[in-house]
Design a protein around this motif. Structure first.
Motif, PDB file in Angstrom:
ATOM      1  N   THR A  29       0.817  -1.209   0.000  1.00 30.16           N
ATOM      2  CA  THR A  29       0.000   0.000   0.000  1.00 30.16           C
ATOM      3  C   THR A  29       0.854   1.263   0.000  1.00 30.16           C
ATOM      4  N   MET A  30       2.137   1.163   0.330  1.00 28.57           N
ATOM      5  CA  MET A  30       2.983   2.345   0.478  1.00 28.57           C
ATOM      6  C   MET A  30       3.241   3.043  -0.848  1.00 28.57           C
ATOM      7  N   GLN A  31       3.225   4.377  -0.794  1.00 28.88           N
ATOM      8  CA  GLN A  31       3.639   5.219  -1.916  1.00 28.88           C
ATOM      9  C   GLN A  31       4.610   6.251  -1.367  1.00 28.88           C
ATOM     10  N   SER A  32       5.879   6.161  -1.773  1.00 28.40           N
ATOM     11  CA  SER A  32       6.923   6.961  -1.146  1.00 28.40           C
ATOM     12  C   SER A  32       7.133   8.311  -1.813  1.00 28.40           C
ATOM     13  N   MET A  33       6.650   8.481  -3.032  1.00 29.09           N
ATOM     14  CA  MET A  33       6.793   9.752  -3.747  1.00 29.09           C
ATOM     15  C   MET A  33       5.831   9.735  -4.923  1.00 29.09           C
ATOM     16  N   GLU A  34       5.626  10.898  -5.545  1.00 31.64           N
ATOM     17  CA  GLU A  34       4.657  10.976  -6.625  1.00 31.64           C
ATOM     18  C   GLU A  34       5.103  10.196  -7.857  1.00 31.64           C
ATOM     19  N   ASP A  35       6.410  10.085  -8.098  1.00 26.05           N
ATOM     20  CA  ASP A  35       6.895   9.319  -9.245  1.00 26.05           C
ATOM     21  C   ASP A  35       6.576   7.837  -9.133  1.00 26.05           C
ATOM     22  N   ALA A  36       6.437   7.348  -7.913  1.00 30.36           N
ATOM     23  CA  ALA A  36       6.227   5.919  -7.668  1.00 30.36           C
ATOM     24  C   ALA A  36       4.766   5.636  -7.347  1.00 30.36           C
ATOM     25  N   SER A  37       4.380   4.380  -7.475  1.00 32.91           N
ATOM     26  CA  SER A  37       3.027   3.946  -7.130  1.00 32.91           C
ATOM     27  C   SER A  37       3.111   2.742  -6.201  1.00 32.91           C
ATOM     28  N   PRO A  38       2.083   2.507  -5.400  1.00 31.17           N
ATOM     29  CA  PRO A  38       2.074   1.320  -4.543  1.00 31.17           C
ATOM     30  C   PRO A  38       2.062   0.035  -5.366  1.00 31.17           C
ATOM     31  N   ALA A  39       2.651  -1.008  -4.822  1.00 27.85           N
ATOM     32  CA  ALA A  39       2.640  -2.299  -5.513  1.00 27.85           C
ATOM     33  C   ALA A  39       1.213  -2.765  -5.767  1.00 27.85           C
ATOM     34  N   LYS A  40       0.342  -2.546  -4.799  1.00 23.55           N
ATOM     35  CA  LYS A  40      -1.060  -2.948  -4.945  1.00 23.55           C
ATOM     36  C   LYS A  40      -1.716  -2.208  -6.107  1.00 23.55           C
ATOM     37  N   TRP A  41      -1.352  -0.942  -6.268  1.00 20.87           N
ATOM     38  CA  TRP A  41      -1.922  -0.169  -7.373  1.00 20.87           C
ATOM     39  C   TRP A  41      -1.436  -0.719  -8.715  1.00 20.87           C
ATOM     40  N   HIS A  42      -0.167  -1.108  -8.827  1.00 16.75           N
ATOM     41  CA  HIS A  42       0.319  -1.708 -10.073  1.00 16.75           C
ATOM     42  C   HIS A  42      -0.472  -2.973 -10.415  1.00 16.75           C
ATOM     43  N   LEU A  43      -0.723  -3.814  -9.420  1.00 15.50           N
ATOM     44  CA  LEU A  43      -1.496  -5.038  -9.657  1.00 15.50           C
ATOM     45  C   LEU A  43      -2.913  -4.709 -10.121  1.00 15.50           C
ATOM     46  N   ALA A  44      -3.480  -3.640  -9.572  1.00 15.93           N
ATOM     47  CA  ALA A  44      -4.843  -3.254  -9.925  1.00 15.93           C
ATOM     48  C   ALA A  44      -4.899  -2.547 -11.276  1.00 15.93           C
ATOM     49  N   HIS A  45      -3.965  -1.638 -11.509  1.00 13.99           N
ATOM     50  CA  HIS A  45      -3.991  -0.881 -12.766  1.00 13.99           C
ATOM     51  C   HIS A  45      -3.830  -1.802 -13.970  1.00 13.99           C
ATOM     52  N   THR A  46      -2.930  -2.774 -13.879  1.00 13.76           N
ATOM     53  CA  THR A  46      -2.755  -3.695 -15.004  1.00 13.76           C
ATOM     54  C   THR A  46      -4.020  -4.524 -15.223  1.00 13.76           C
ATOM     55  N   THR A  47      -4.768  -4.791 -14.172  1.00 14.85           N
ATOM     56  CA  THR A  47      -6.033  -5.512 -14.300  1.00 14.85           C
ATOM     57  C   THR A  47      -7.101  -4.600 -14.899  1.00 14.85           C
ATOM     58  N   TRP A  48      -7.094  -3.345 -14.474  1.00 12.48           N
ATOM     59  CA  TRP A  48      -7.983  -2.351 -15.084  1.00 12.48           C
ATOM     60  C   TRP A  48      -7.726  -2.267 -16.590  1.00 12.48           C
ATOM     61  N   PHE A  49      -6.485  -2.336 -17.008  1.00 14.01           N
ATOM     62  CA  PHE A  49      -6.150  -2.256 -18.426  1.00 14.01           C
ATOM     63  C   PHE A  49      -6.850  -3.367 -19.207  1.00 14.01           C
ATOM     64  N   TRP A  50      -6.752  -4.604 -18.711  1.00 13.99           N
ATOM     65  CA  TRP A  50      -7.404  -5.722 -19.397  1.00 13.99           C
ATOM     66  C   TRP A  50      -8.917  -5.543 -19.394  1.00 13.99           C
ATOM     67  N   GLU A  51      -9.471  -5.133 -18.283  1.00 15.70           N
ATOM     68  CA  GLU A  51     -10.914  -4.980 -18.185  1.00 15.70           C
ATOM     69  C   GLU A  51     -11.420  -3.863 -19.099  1.00 15.70           C
ATOM     70  N   THR A  52     -10.670  -2.761 -19.156  1.00 23.81           N
ATOM     71  CA  THR A  52     -11.110  -1.583 -19.899  1.00 23.81           C
ATOM     72  C   THR A  52     -10.940  -1.743 -21.398  1.00 23.81           C
ATOM     73  N   PHE A  53      -9.797  -2.205 -21.834  1.00 23.02           N
ATOM     74  CA  PHE A  53      -9.485  -2.211 -23.262  1.00 23.02           C
ATOM     75  C   PHE A  53      -9.795  -3.531 -23.961  1.00 23.02           C
ATOM     76  N   LEU A  54     -10.002  -4.594 -23.206  1.00 17.83           N
ATOM     77  CA  LEU A  54     -10.362  -5.875 -23.816  1.00 17.83           C
ATOM     78  C   LEU A  54     -11.751  -6.332 -23.410  1.00 17.83           C
ATOM     79  N   LEU A  55     -11.966  -6.542 -22.133  1.00 20.12           N
ATOM     80  CA  LEU A  55     -13.198  -7.196 -21.688  1.00 20.12           C
ATOM     81  C   LEU A  55     -14.419  -6.294 -21.843  1.00 20.12           C
ATOM     82  N   ARG A  56     -14.305  -5.043 -21.451  1.00 17.84           N
ATOM     83  CA  ARG A  56     -15.465  -4.143 -21.502  1.00 17.84           C
ATOM     84  C   ARG A  56     -16.004  -4.002 -22.924  1.00 17.84           C
TER      85      ARG A  56
END
Length: 425
Positions: free
Chosen positions: A42-69
């Motif tokens: 869940t940690m985000q240490s600076m604006e350039d970086a993102s939390p590990a959990k967010w990376h796992l979610a964003h890549t899933t959002w990508f599949w859902e948004t651009f393929l599945l939806r």
């Protein structure tokens, strides 16, 4: 075998390979997360970086948004609120949370994100074997692989904030071999073919293939080492404005920069922070986590310069990037079989550190972004950034290709960024 039968067999083999690559990529992302607690993720240490959990979610959002939806019959969003949380920068996809608010997402939890990933993985089964979706699926795989690298570098920066220096991996680092005397790849100049040549996957910014005129030059056959960088420090490199670009000198002064990121001198000696915690700094290993400003200043101090991206690429076409070190194990998905990302040194152009070039990240001649939201992937960032080449020890091996163009702002250094010198001849 008839021509139609041969064609059908080839298509089936491609579909099986694509499905395996999709599954391996998704598994590897979760293999990385398996080393982290929910709090770590869940940690985000600076604006350039993102939390590990967010990376796992964003890549899933990508599949859902651009393929599945858009392409999976009857598919409904897993959670209608999550596109707002996990869209990154796609203006065409609507509003989203501020980038530096990603670390405030204590919920959904890591387990909930993993459940979403499993749901999306299962839904993708219906699309993998539809040939018209192959280009977008390959883009999605490459996109997730990029986020695996970002996950590794972002969590390193986050763990670095902890005074105890916690480790993500338990594997101990291996010492590098003694760096060889600096040698050079020479090039006579002339017209070089630059950019992706149409074979295999590439991002849109890697093309179109075009011609560039080169003057005679030489490119160093290895990266600058920690020990050589220490000589720059000992000679007052960070205190002498003569070596620095004006913007770089202002950055050094404003931020109090006196060494590469993650370096410290302690009672235990010269150290740097790694994915295995604080370790002794190997003088023979490539220096890493430096900015464009630092790379340019060192090159000026040493009497050389940074290469252009075209010079680097002209030399790289003779090398095999597929054999480069990478954080994903060769031929498998089990992350435990791979060492933590750590530059080792050697004479390859790929796989240790991204190499700064002095080329601005700009469109190639005849470049056109793709239609729709995916056209925002690279093109809109072609302003104020510099091109890096060569991949790093945190890059998935399939991205080690001569035409690949990474890009960062000149002050950024949380990625595995290093320096390969060049000179005119």
């Amino acid at each position: 075998m008839s021509e139609a039968r041969q064609r059908a067999t080839a298509i089936a083999a491609t579909e099986r390979a694509l499905a395996a690559e999709f599954a391996a990529t998704r598994d590897l992302s979760e293999g990385l997360a398996a080393h982290l607690s929910d709090a770590d993720a869940t940690m985000q240490s600076m604006e350039d970086a993102s939390p590990a959990k967010w990376h796992l979610a964003h890549t899933t959002w990508f599949w859902e948004t651009f393929l599945l939806r858009d392409h999976a019959l009857g598919y409904e969003l897993y959670d209608a609120d999550w596109p707002f949380l996990f869209n990154s920068y796609y203006e065409a996809e609507g509003a989203r949370i501020d980038r530096f608010s990603r670390g405030l997402l204590s919920r959904p939890t890591l387990d909930q994100i993993l459940a979403w990933r499993a749901h999306v993985n299962a839904a993708m089964d219906a699309l993998i074997d539809v040939s018209e979706h192959e280009p977008l699926i390959r883009l999605g795989i490459a996109h997730e692989q990029q986020h695996q690298e970002l996950l590794l570098t972002d969590i390193k920066h986050a763990l670095f904030q902890n005074p105890a220096g916690p480790a993500m991996f338990e594997n101990a680092q291996r010492p590098s071999a003694e760096a060889a005397q600096l040698g050079w790849h020479t090039h006579p100049g002339g017209i070089a073919s630059i950019g992706h040549n149409g074979t295999g996957f590439a991002f849109d910014c890697e093309g179109p293939n075009h011609r560039a005129l080169l003057e005679p030059f030489a490119l160093a056959d290895r990266l600058v080492t920690n020990g050589e960088w220490q000589e720059f420090i000992d000679d007052g490199g960070y205190a002498d404005a003569a070596h620095w670009l004006a913007d770089g000198w202002a950055w050094v002064q404003a931020e109090g920069i006196a060494a590469p990121l993650y370096w410290r001198d302690s009672d235990a000696g010269a150290q740097h922070f790694t994915h295995t915690g604080w370790q002794s700094r190997d003088p023979h290993a490539p220096v890493t986590h430096i900015s464009y400003f630092e790379a340019d200043a060192y090159a000026a101090w040493a009497g050389y310069r940074l290469p252009t991206e075209f010079e680097w690429e002209a030399i790289a076409w003779g090398q095999r990037g597929g054999d480069a070190p990478a954080h994903d194990p060769d031929g498998g998905n089990q992350l435990d079989a791979a060492a933590p990302p750590m530059p080792r040194g050697g004479t390859d152009l790929f796989g240790d550190c991204w190499t700064f070039t002095r080329s601005a990240y700009l469109p190639y001649p005849r470049f056109q972004p793709a239609e729709g939201a995916v056209g925002e992937y690279n093109g809109k960032f072609m302003s104020g950034q510099f091109v890096l080449k060569g991949a790093s020890c945190a890059t998935v091996r399939g991205h080690s290709r001569p035409s690949y163009r990474n890009f960062f702002y000149p002050h950024q250094r949380w990625q595995f960024t290093g320096l390969r010198l060049a000179k005119d001849i």
